[in-house]
Scaffold this motif. Structure first.
Motif, PDB file in Angstrom:
ATOM      1  N   ARG A  25      26.318  51.450  11.631  1.00 45.94           N
ATOM      2  CA  ARG A  25      27.586  50.614  11.636  1.00 45.94           C
ATOM      3  C   ARG A  25      27.453  49.747  10.631  1.00 45.94           C
ATOM      4  O   ARG A  25      28.609  49.097   9.696  1.00 45.94           O
ATOM      5  CB  ARG A  25      27.766  50.276  12.900  1.00 45.94           C
ATOM      6  CG  ARG A  25      29.004  49.446  13.322  1.00 45.94           C
ATOM      7  CD  ARG A  25      30.350  50.035  13.046  1.00 45.94           C
ATOM      8  NE  ARG A  25      30.677  49.758  12.031  1.00 45.94           N
ATOM      9  CZ  ARG A  25      31.532  50.494  11.040  1.00 45.94           C
ATOM     10  NH1 ARG A  25      31.576  51.770  11.255  1.00 45.94           N
ATOM     11  NH2 ARG A  25      32.029  50.084   9.923  1.00 45.94           N
ATOM     12  N   GLN A  26      26.257  48.961  10.572  1.00 46.62           N
ATOM     13  CA  GLN A  26      25.926  47.739   9.900  1.00 46.62           C
ATOM     14  C   GLN A  26      26.019  48.237   8.295  1.00 46.62           C
ATOM     15  O   GLN A  26      26.538  47.407   7.376  1.00 46.62           O
ATOM     16  CB  GLN A  26      24.626  47.207  10.143  1.00 46.62           C
ATOM     17  CG  GLN A  26      24.661  46.405  11.577  1.00 46.62           C
ATOM     18  CD  GLN A  26      23.378  45.958  11.803  1.00 46.62           C
ATOM     19  OE1 GLN A  26      22.130  46.319  11.300  1.00 46.62           O
ATOM     20  NE2 GLN A  26      23.452  44.892  12.679  1.00 46.62           N
ATOM     21  N   ASP A  62      29.475  48.836   7.207  1.00 47.43           N
ATOM     22  CA  ASP A  62      30.194  47.597   7.154  1.00 47.43           C
ATOM     23  C   ASP A  62      29.858  47.004   5.792  1.00 47.43           C
ATOM     24  O   ASP A  62      30.811  46.354   5.055  1.00 47.43           O
ATOM     25  CB  ASP A  62      30.093  46.503   8.203  1.00 47.43           C
ATOM     26  CG  ASP A  62      30.633  46.785   9.568  1.00 47.43           C
ATOM     27  OD1 ASP A  62      31.585  47.494   9.527  1.00 47.43           O
ATOM     28  OD2 ASP A  62      30.175  46.215  10.488  1.00 47.43           O
ATOM     29  N   ALA A  63      28.429  46.892   5.320  1.00 48.18           N
ATOM     30  CA  ALA A  63      28.112  46.545   4.001  1.00 48.18           C
ATOM     31  C   ALA A  63      28.981  47.246   2.838  1.00 48.18           C
ATOM     32  O   ALA A  63      29.229  46.348   2.105  1.00 48.18           O
ATOM     33  CB  ALA A  63      26.534  47.022   3.887  1.00 48.18           C
ATOM     34  N   GLY A  74      32.079  48.287   3.129  1.00 49.86           N
ATOM     35  CA  GLY A  74      33.361  48.335   3.280  1.00 49.86           C
ATOM     36  C   GLY A  74      34.099  49.256   4.104  1.00 49.86           C
ATOM     37  O   GLY A  74      35.383  49.346   3.795  1.00 49.86           O
ATOM     38  N   GLY A  88      35.584  51.057   7.734  1.00 49.14           N
ATOM     39  CA  GLY A  88      35.859  50.513   9.017  1.00 49.14           C
ATOM     40  C   GLY A  88      35.239  51.358  10.140  1.00 49.14           C
ATOM     41  O   GLY A  88      34.956  52.598   9.706  1.00 49.14           O
ATOM     42  N   VAL A  89      35.325  50.798  11.232  1.00 48.08           N
ATOM     43  CA  VAL A  89      34.908  51.488  12.296  1.00 48.08           C
ATOM     44  C   VAL A  89      35.475  52.790  12.486  1.00 48.08           C
ATOM     45  O   VAL A  89      34.904  53.580  12.889  1.00 48.08           O
ATOM     46  CB  VAL A  89      34.802  50.570  13.717  1.00 48.08           C
ATOM     47  CG1 VAL A  89      34.714  51.327  14.960  1.00 48.08           C
ATOM     48  CG2 VAL A  89      34.221  49.290  13.325  1.00 48.08           C
ATOM     49  N   ASP A  99      37.100  54.771  10.534  1.00 50.21           N
ATOM     50  CA  ASP A  99      37.461  55.378   9.446  1.00 50.21           C
ATOM     51  C   ASP A  99      36.857  56.837   9.626  1.00 50.21           C
ATOM     52  O   ASP A  99      35.600  57.031  10.316  1.00 50.21           O
ATOM     53  CB  ASP A  99      36.421  54.835   8.169  1.00 50.21           C
ATOM     54  CG  ASP A  99      36.696  55.575   6.967  1.00 50.21           C
ATOM     55  OD1 ASP A  99      37.538  55.326   5.938  1.00 50.21           O
ATOM     56  OD2 ASP A  99      35.925  56.542   6.773  1.00 50.21           O
ATOM     57  N   ALA A 134      33.222  57.436   8.497  1.00 50.83           N
ATOM     58  CA  ALA A 134      32.069  56.580   9.409  1.00 50.83           C
ATOM     59  C   ALA A 134      31.876  57.492  10.833  1.00 50.83           C
ATOM     60  O   ALA A 134      31.029  57.414  11.396  1.00 50.83           O
ATOM     61  CB  ALA A 134      32.675  55.347   9.549  1.00 50.83           C
ATOM     62  N   SER A 193      32.339  54.614  -0.512  1.00 49.29           N
ATOM     63  CA  SER A 193      32.735  53.065  -0.433  1.00 49.29           C
ATOM     64  C   SER A 193      33.792  53.011  -1.333  1.00 49.29           C
ATOM     65  O   SER A 193      33.849  53.549  -2.400  1.00 49.29           O
ATOM     66  CB  SER A 193      31.679  52.225  -0.962  1.00 49.29           C
ATOM     67  OG  SER A 193      32.032  50.938  -0.724  1.00 49.29           O
TER      68      SER A 193
END
Length: 118
Positions: free
Chosen positions: A45-46, A49-50, A52, A54-55, A57, A60, A116
């Motif tokens: 998750r981190q 996030d780095a 860009g 989203g949760v 997505d 992801a 990304s």
């Protein structure tokens, strides 16, 4: 100021290095595969996030599912085998858990770097 992919990758590598260190330091503890498995999900998750992402997505979610399976299989096999041997096995287990975090971290960095929007 807009972030670049290079900045995101540097941040992601630092995140993964921290998780590798955590796994190396705590991997010997009985039951550590459970909290380190949860840690693997947080690491993914981190890193997302780095970069860009989203949760919720789709990309992801796919990475999280693959990470959960990889963590459960890798961590479970390591814990079952090495964790049964006192001292030497525990030390090897810590190293193996750190290696698992490194392999997963490298894979998610490559994946999220490619996906990304940065």
């Amino acid at each position: 100021m807009r972030r670049t992919k290079a900045q995101a990758k540097k941040e992601a590598e630092e995140i993964v290095e921290n998780w590798i260190a955590g796994a190396a330091l705590t991997g010997w503890i009985p039951g550590s595969t459970f909290f380190l498995g949860a840690g693997d999900m947080l690491m993914i998750r981190q890193v997302a996030d780095a970069f860009g992402i989203g949760v919720f997505d789709k990309k992801a979610m796919k990475a999280h599912l693959a990470g959960a399976v990889g963590s459960a299989v890798g961590g479970g096999l390591v814990a079952e085998g090495l964790g049964l041997v006192p001292f030497v096995g525990w030390a090897l287990k810590s190293g193996a858990m750190a290696t698992k975090a490194a392999v997963m971290g490298k894979a998610v960095i490559e994946y999220f770097e490619e996906q990304s929007p940065l």
